[in-house]
Design an enzyme around this catalytic site. Structure first.
Site, PDB file in Angstrom:
ATOM      1  N   ASP A  31      20.556 -21.171 -14.472  1.00 48.98           N
ATOM      2  CA  ASP A  31      21.682 -20.232 -14.597  1.00 48.98           C
ATOM      3  C   ASP A  31      21.279 -18.973 -15.360  1.00 48.98           C
ATOM      4  OD1 ASP A  31      21.295 -21.413 -17.005  1.00 48.98           O
ATOM      5  OD2 ASP A  31      23.398 -21.876 -17.392  1.00 48.98           O
ATOM      6  N   HIS A 234      -3.493  -4.891  -9.211  1.00 48.79           N
ATOM      7  CA  HIS A 234      -2.185  -5.266  -9.774  1.00 48.79           C
ATOM      8  C   HIS A 234      -2.311  -6.449 -10.732  1.00 48.79           C
ATOM      9  CE1 HIS A 234      -0.147  -3.175  -6.127  1.00 48.79           C
ATOM     10  NE2 HIS A 234      -0.445  -2.334  -7.084  1.00 48.79           N
ATOM     11  N   ASP A 251      -2.202   0.315 -17.392  1.00 47.74           N
ATOM     12  CA  ASP A 251      -1.299   1.044 -16.486  1.00 47.74           C
ATOM     13  C   ASP A 251       0.100   0.596 -16.857  1.00 47.74           C
ATOM     14  OD1 ASP A 251       0.228   2.050 -14.416  1.00 47.74           O
ATOM     15  OD2 ASP A 251      -1.166   1.452 -12.824  1.00 47.74           O
ATOM     16  N   ASP A 262       4.669   6.673 -15.358  1.00 47.62           N
ATOM     17  CA  ASP A 262       3.601   5.813 -14.838  1.00 47.62           C
ATOM     18  C   ASP A 262       2.260   6.399 -15.276  1.00 47.62           C
ATOM     19  OD1 ASP A 262       1.972   4.206 -13.297  1.00 47.62           O
ATOM     20  OD2 ASP A 262       2.731   4.884 -11.359  1.00 47.62           O
ATOM     21  N   HIS A 341      -7.298   2.873  -2.870  1.00 46.95           N
ATOM     22  CA  HIS A 341      -5.903   3.333  -2.772  1.00 46.95           C
ATOM     23  C   HIS A 341      -5.876   4.842  -2.595  1.00 46.95           C
ATOM     24  CE1 HIS A 341      -6.070   4.661  -7.008  1.00 46.95           C
ATOM     25  NE2 HIS A 341      -6.639   3.491  -7.288  1.00 46.95           N
ATOM     26  N   HIS A 345       1.626   8.835  -5.759  1.00 51.10           N
ATOM     27  CA  HIS A 345       2.908   8.602  -5.080  1.00 51.10           C
ATOM     28  C   HIS A 345       3.984   9.437  -5.745  1.00 51.10           C
ATOM     29  CE1 HIS A 345       3.700   5.970  -8.574  1.00 51.10           C
ATOM     30  NE2 HIS A 345       2.449   5.581  -8.408  1.00 51.10           N
ATOM     31  N   HIS A 352       7.595   3.949  -7.313  1.00 49.39           N
ATOM     32  CA  HIS A 352       7.102   4.451  -6.024  1.00 49.39           C
ATOM     33  C   HIS A 352       8.336   5.020  -5.346  1.00 49.39           C
ATOM     34  CE1 HIS A 352       3.556   1.396  -6.206  1.00 49.39           C
ATOM     35  NE2 HIS A 352       3.402   2.409  -7.020  1.00 49.39           N
ATOM     36  N   GLU A 375      -3.729   9.714  -9.563  1.00 48.15           N
ATOM     37  CA  GLU A 375      -4.337   8.528 -10.166  1.00 48.15           C
ATOM     38  C   GLU A 375      -5.579   8.015  -9.425  1.00 48.15           C
ATOM     39  OE1 GLU A 375      -2.036   4.883  -9.590  1.00 48.15           O
ATOM     40  OE2 GLU A 375      -0.383   6.086  -8.814  1.00 48.15           O
ATOM     41  N   TYR A 379     -13.519   1.167  -8.856  1.00 45.08           N
ATOM     42  CA  TYR A 379     -13.432  -0.242  -9.234  1.00 45.08           C
ATOM     43  C   TYR A 379     -14.713  -0.927  -8.771  1.00 45.08           C
ATOM     44  CZ  TYR A 379      -8.750   1.619  -9.318  1.00 45.08           C
ATOM     45  OH  TYR A 379      -7.662   2.427  -9.560  1.00 45.08           O
ATOM     46  N   ARG A 396      -9.280   3.812 -13.924  1.00 44.17           N
ATOM     47  CA  ARG A 396      -8.268   4.662 -13.275  1.00 44.17           C
ATOM     48  C   ARG A 396      -7.703   5.587 -14.347  1.00 44.17           C
ATOM     49  NH1 ARG A 396      -5.673   1.066 -10.951  1.00 44.17           N
ATOM     50  NH2 ARG A 396      -3.911   0.577 -12.301  1.00 44.17           N
ATOM     51  N   GLU A 398      -4.412   8.124 -14.691  1.00 42.64           N
ATOM     52  CA  GLU A 398      -3.170   8.454 -13.975  1.00 42.64           C
ATOM     53  C   GLU A 398      -2.255   9.297 -14.845  1.00 42.64           C
ATOM     54  OE1 GLU A 398      -0.717   5.015 -13.011  1.00 42.64           O
ATOM     55  OE2 GLU A 398       0.315   6.172 -11.457  1.00 42.64           O
TER      56      GLU A 398
HETATM   57  N1  GLY Z   1       1.799   1.419 -11.680  1.00 43.38           N
HETATM   58  C1  GLY Z   1       1.923   1.422 -10.312  1.00 43.38           C
HETATM   59  C2  GLY Z   1       1.126   2.490  -9.726  1.00 43.38           C
HETATM   60  O1  GLY Z   1       0.318   3.091 -10.406  1.00 43.38           O
HETATM   61  O2  GLY Z   1       1.303   2.837  -8.588  1.00 43.38           O
HETATM   62 MN    MN Z   2       0.377   3.224 -12.533  1.00 45.73          MN
HETATM   63 MN    MN Z   3       1.180   5.059 -10.003  1.00 45.75          MN
END
Ligand code: GLY
Ligand code: MN
Ligand code: MN
Length: 428
Positions: A31, A234, A251, A262, A341, A345, A352, A375, A379, A396, A398
């Site tokens: 619950d 992720h 991140d 972000d 990637h 975004h 996103h 970003e 890797y 990375r 960003e």
């Molecule tokens: N933190 C999600 C991205 O960088 O897209």
């Molecule tokens: Mn991110």
């Molecule tokens: Mn991002």
């Protein structure tokens, strides 16, 4: 500002009707519910923070243009689940023309649909509402024999709302700016406190403590990835110990008043970059700077993407990691083994965020007040093809960037990304 947005949407709806539900409550287990987070489209138009609510935009209806269905006041339930605005508060504080109990949807919606050409609704987002909308439509159709016309189409309301949401308004930019500042200070704090022997979740706690201290939530699950965990894009387990000599990729972004930020930073756990870490970091940083430079009106999303990709490919070749020629690497996309990637975004109410990435010609052209992340990353997961000195380096960088008429504005610049600045901060 929500009133202006509703006015704009009402004009687009014309002789239709807009039905915009907020998000359903989600069960976590037994619950226990997840903390409620409003639907982003609904929040954009209403700023109404409670669950169990539906906004109806019905231009010229006898109830007014903007009708909010929400929970009624209920002193007994409010003792358990918290205060409610009620239908009175919906009118007084949230400026609905008219408000009704959520339990009245079945009674009012078929009537409200009468004589309207089409229904604008987030088709397919919430199964329970998909069913209800069809049920109300069928009820409205049954009145056909009485000479009453009912809507002939259901159109995704995203077609109206999502292009609007892509271009940020002044009130949104103010909040976004604050969220970005809070995130930047949290990342600085993480750089200051991370030490060998700590765990990833302890660093996560430090970051999220900074978010909460400013009334924020994480906009998405924080990624705190040391060593080769950074090569899992992720990674959210955040369970390992920080090792001397490894990098730490964080991140994490704060959400303020439903607006996301972000940020990613990557830094050495012991405060000093090793030679190979420094070499890879410099490539990613240069790629990010070149991409930000390209983030200007008139340029396409692909120009920003390509600017970074080119630097990354040059870098991978000069470090001896890619054996192809530049042309081959770009043509066959062999660099995707290490950079899988895209450059970034749109960001806003959703991390996103909504808005298309393509127009009729190709990747969309950037416009002032689009807010996006930039970003790039590399890797280098351990593998046989890769010299062991690179193994487990995942980097990375960003930032969140507002497109303006002139220079791109980096709203997350208050956390170091130059090697010398990071090493300086971490030696303090
Ligand atoms: N933190 C999600 C991205 O960088 O897209
Ligand atoms: Mn991110
Ligand atoms: Mn991002």
């Amino acid at each position: 500002m929500t009133a202006n947005r509703r006015t704009q949407v009402l004009a687009s709806i014309g002789d239709g009707i807009g039905i915009i539900p907020t998000a359903p409550l989600q069960r976590r287990n037994s619950d226990v519910l997840y903390p409620f987070r409003p639907d982003s489209d609904f929040y954009y138009l209403t700023h109404f923070p409670e669950p169990e609510a539906v906004a109806v935009l019905a231009p010229g209806s006898k109830f007014g243009d903007y009708i909010l269905f929400c929970r009624e006041r209920d002193p007994r339930m409010e003792i358990w689940d918290g205060r409610r605005a009620g239908v009175e508060g919906a009118v007084e504080h949230y400026k609905a023309d008219c408000a009704y109990a959520i339990s009245k949807l079945d009674e009012y919606l078929p009537q409200l649909m009468e004589e309207r050409e089409r229904i604008y609704y987030p088709v397919g987002r919430y199964a329970e509402y998909d069913e209800m909308v069809v049920k109300w439509l069928n009820a409205a159709r049954r009145r056909g024999r009485a000479g009453i016309r009912s809507p002939g189409e259901i159109v995704d309301i995203g077609q109206i709302l999502h292009e609007m949401r892509l271009i940020k308004q002044r009130d949104e930019i103010e909040i976004i700016n604050q969220a970005a500042e809070i995130s930047a200070s949290a990342h600085r704090q993480a750089m200051l406190t991370s030490k060998p022997g700590m765990t990833e979740y302890q660093v996560q706690a430090e970051i999220e403590r900074c978010f909460r201290q400013h009334g924020c939530e994480p906009a998405y699950p924080s990624i705190v990835a040391s060593g080769e965990n950074a090569c899992v894009l992720h990674y959210i387990e955040n369970s390992d110990e920080l090792r001397d000599g490894d990098l730490l990729l964080i991140d994490a972004g704060a959400e303020l008043d439903c607006y996301a930020s972000d940020i990613t930073r990557t830094f050495p756990i012991n405060g000093l970059f090793s030679g190979p870490q420094r070499a890879v970091y410099e490539v990613v940083l240069e790629a990010q700077k070149r991409a930000i430079e390209a983030a200007r009106p008139g340029n396409r999303y692909s120009d920003v993407n390509d600017a970074a990709t080119e630097v990354l490919v040059d870098g991978l070749i000069s470090l001896g990691i890619l054996k192809d020629s530049k042309d081959e690497a770009l043509e066959k996309k062999t660099y995707q083994t290490y950079y899988m990637h895209k450059i970034g975004h749109w960001i806003g109410l959703d991390v996103h965020d909504v808005g298309t990435y393509r127009d009729d010609v190709g990747w969309r052209k950037l416009e002032p007040n689009i807010y996006m992340t930039i970003e790039p990353g590399l890797y280098l997961s351990p593998s046989e093809e890769l010299d062991s000195k690179w193994h487990g380096i995942g980097i990375r960088i960003e930032d969140d960037v507002l497109i303006t008429e002139t220079e791109p504005l980096i709203l997350t610049s208050n956390v170091p990304k130059e090697i010398s600045e990071i090493e300086q901060l971490m030696s303090d």
